[in-house]
Design an enzyme around this catalytic site. Structure first.
Site, PDB file in Angstrom:
ATOM      1  N   CYS A 130      65.035  33.556 -18.941  1.00  0.00           N
ATOM      2  CA  CYS A 130      65.721  31.790 -19.610  1.00  0.00           C
ATOM      3  C   CYS A 130      66.598  32.141 -20.908  1.00  0.00           C
ATOM      4  O   CYS A 130      67.944  31.431 -20.376  1.00  0.00           O
ATOM      5  CB  CYS A 130      64.773  30.956 -18.817  1.00  0.00           C
ATOM      6  SG  CYS A 130      64.000  30.971 -17.716  1.00  0.00           S
ATOM      7  N   HIS A 131      66.226  32.025 -21.426  1.00  0.00           N
ATOM      8  CA  HIS A 131      66.697  31.646 -22.934  1.00  0.00           C
ATOM      9  C   HIS A 131      66.751  32.443 -24.025  1.00  0.00           C
ATOM     10  O   HIS A 131      66.843  32.715 -24.777  1.00  0.00           O
ATOM     11  CB  HIS A 131      66.754  30.217 -23.376  1.00  0.00           C
ATOM     12  CG  HIS A 131      66.395  29.247 -22.716  1.00  0.00           C
ATOM     13  ND1 HIS A 131      65.260  28.710 -21.836  1.00  0.00           N
ATOM     14  CD2 HIS A 131      67.082  28.898 -22.403  1.00  0.00           C
ATOM     15  CE1 HIS A 131      66.087  27.658 -21.486  1.00  0.00           C
ATOM     16  NE2 HIS A 131      66.672  27.993 -21.126  1.00  0.00           N
ATOM     17  N   GLY A 132      66.154  34.455 -23.111  1.00  0.00           N
ATOM     18  CA  GLY A 132      66.517  35.680 -24.036  1.00  0.00           C
ATOM     19  C   GLY A 132      65.626  35.455 -25.053  1.00  0.00           C
ATOM     20  O   GLY A 132      65.812  36.015 -26.187  1.00  0.00           O
TER      21      GLY A 132
END
Lengths: 413, 174
Positions: free
Chosen positions: B136-138
């Site tokens: 999702c956001h690394g």
């Protein structure tokens, strides 16, 4: 016969008087443009959403093991189930388009200014309620994006200081989004639109107290008003026709435009889709959330990005009536703000790598900066304009402003 | 007239009336708050949901170097059978922004048990040799489930579990 019935009712309930007062003789500015159609359109979309929703609920099953399959049944087996579903899913997006245009018009023409502050604020409560309804409705298809979208958003409440974990557990009724979550979202998704309908009545009562604003920004005299019916019933009717052509094109020819492909996979609590995006109408706010490196800070920023609209009636300190039409600096600010929202919306849909993060932070800063510079900008613009406008016009503005403020303080002489 | 006046006098007692008004408001408020509790608490996890809070995992099927995802409380839990090289690397490091000893996160060094939900916004990180990467956001986690970099604020939590034999662990009981 009909006359007799109506007069029988009128002796017991002010039917004719209400129709006269709120419709056939309701005074409306004669210079309203088509930008003033969108309130009526929002009302129409609400009615259509409630109608299609009620009929969908007759076939939908709010149970984690049956929800996804019941949607397939609606799409394939239920008579016109596909139509009900596509009207409802397209209607959700249409609702936000119509409301965002309605809000943009309010901002452009300064319709939020005195004496319409309460009208503006009730509209904001409506927006928040509709957002909540849309968010809860999006879980119901129980697809992958439904599931993980609801998971991410309910997780945001975990940012509540001290009791975050308990709040998330309470909201979901389970350790993760599950059957309990789905069933309560369905119950509330059915309830909220009726609350919204009630709030629309309050919004309209408020509107009919202060009357419509108009492109000039000046409250018109009686002779410049025309009755709502037939002039604006016909104008709204024409606008509705144009709206329906566009809306039906999406419903019948491109119904999947607003449905994420990955949501056609059933919810799987053990696998996250590679790229989670919220529905398009949440993207700018999602981008603001992601721009703040701290979770609590991000949540606060996202909530503030919606609530800050409430300060506009006070932040706009100009004495020139109306909005962007006769105020060049305000007009530039307006278009920059709208452009910034589009940039945020684009960034919200991208994976947060590379340039997306710093650009999102700049766009977030500009978004909030707009609210904070408005008092200064509007004041300086006011000074600049006053030095250039003819005296008799300024005197008329001052009379208009005094009248608007006087209405605020009641009818004291 | 004089009759009613003499009767009004003791009744017209502002202190008494104010007290009664306040007492009514307080008792009524407490009553409403108390009555709302069953409604609020009905939204908390029910008994059948709480039932899912214990999961048994068969360790035999997880070879060295493999990871298995099991469901506990409806959430994914990663059970990793770590290689000696991974164990050595993890014990030599303290992780990233949320430093913690590897030994404090495991009961037996070869078995790592962590809740498989990213501590940022709850996505399921994907497994690779270095650990996990949240799609999702690394956020990047190491082979001890510790956050190395990314928006996630904390390490993957270790659930309460008990190694009952060399073949079985029970998640949910300490």
């Amino acid at each position: 016969m009909a006359k007799g019935i109506i007069s029988w009712i009128d002796r017991r309930f002010p039917l004719t008087a209400i129709i006269k007062h709120e419709l056939t003789e309701y005074p409306t500015p004669r210079n309203l443009s088509y930008w003033w159609n969108f309130g009526f359109l929002a009302g129409f979309v609400l009615v259509l959403q409630i109608l299609t929703g009620i009929f969908l609920a007759m076939h939908y099953k709010p149970d984690a093991s049956m929800a996804f399959d019941s949607l397939q049944t609606i799409m394939r087996d239920v008579n016109y189930g596909w139509l009900l579903r596509y009207l409802h899913s397209t209607g959700a997006s249409a609702f936000f388009i119509v409301i965002y245009v309605h809000m943009a018009r309010t901002l452009y023409y300064g319709s939020y200014r005195a004496p319409r502050e309460l009208l503006w604020w009730t509209g904001q409560v409506l927006l928040l309620s509709i957002m909540a309804s849309a968010f809860m409705g999006y879980l119901l298809p129980w697809g992958q994006m439904s599931y993980w979208g609801a998971g991410v958003i309910t997780n945001l409440f975990g940012a509540t200081p001290f009791i975050g974990e308990a709040v998330v557990l309470w909201l979901r009724g389970d350790f993760a989004v599950g059957d309990a979550t789905l069933t309560r979202f369905f119950a509330l998704h059915y309830l909220f639109p009726f609350l919204v309908a009630g709030m629309v009545v309050i919004h309209l009562v408020s509107l009919h107290t202060v009357k419509s604003s108009n492109p000039s920004g000046i409250n018109l005299e009686d002779k410049d008003n025309i009755p709502f019916h037939p002039y604006y019933t016909s104008k709204d009717g024409f606008g509705l026709g144009v709206y329906l052509i566009i809306f039906c094109w999406f419903v019948f020819f491109a119904p999947n435009t607003f449905i994420e492909a990955v949501n056609n996979n059933p919810a799987n609590p053990l696998v996250t889709p590679p790229h989670i995006v919220p529905e398009w109408y949440f993207l700018p706010f999602y981008a603001i959330l992601r721009s703040i490196p701290d979770l609590l800070g991000g949540v606060v920023a996202m909530v503030m990005s919606l609530l800050l609209f409430a300060v506009l009636p006070f932040a706009d300190r100009s004495t020139i009536p109306g909005g962007a039409r006769y105020r060049p600096i305000y007009r530039v600010t307006f278009f920059l703000f709208i452009a910034d929202i589009f940039v945020l919306g684009y960034l919200g849909a991208q994976a947060p790598t590379g340039y997306v993060v710093p650009m999102g932070q700049v766009a977030t800063f500009l978004y909030f900066a707009t609210f904070f510079i408005l008092p200064i900008v509007s004041k300086r613009e006011d000074k600049w304009l006053r030095a250039r406008l003819p005296q008799e016009l300024l005197a008329q503005f001052d009379r208009t402003n005094a009248l608007a403020k006087g209405q605020n303080k009641g009818d004291a002489p | 007239m004089s009759d009613s006046k003499s009767m009004d006098k003791p009744l017209d007692c502002p202190e008494r009336r104010n007290f009664l008004e306040k007492a009514t408001a307080v008792v009524g408020g407490v009553g409403v708050a108390g009555a709302s509790w069953p409604f609020i608490n009905s939204m908390n996890p029910s008994a059948d949901v709480l039932e899912n809070a214990i999961s048994e995992v068969d360790l035999k099927v997880i070879e060295v170097g493999q990871s298995q995802t099991v469901s506990w409380e409806g959430k994914p839990v990663f059970v990793v059978h770590r290689t000696p090289a991974q164990i050595a690397a993890m014990q030599a490091s303290k992780g990233g922004p949320d430093p913690q000893e590897d030994t404090a996160r495991t009961q037996q060094p070869e078995w790592l048990v962590v809740v498989g939900l990213c501590t940022h916004l709850g996505c399921v990180p994907t497994r690779d040799n270095e650990g996990w990467l949240c799609p999702c956001h690394g956020s990047r986690y190491d082979n001890s489930g510790r956050i190395l970099h990314g928006p996630a604020p904390a390490n993957l939590p270790v659930p309460p579990y008990k190694i009952v034999s060399s073949e079985t662990i029970i998640i949910g009981v300490a």
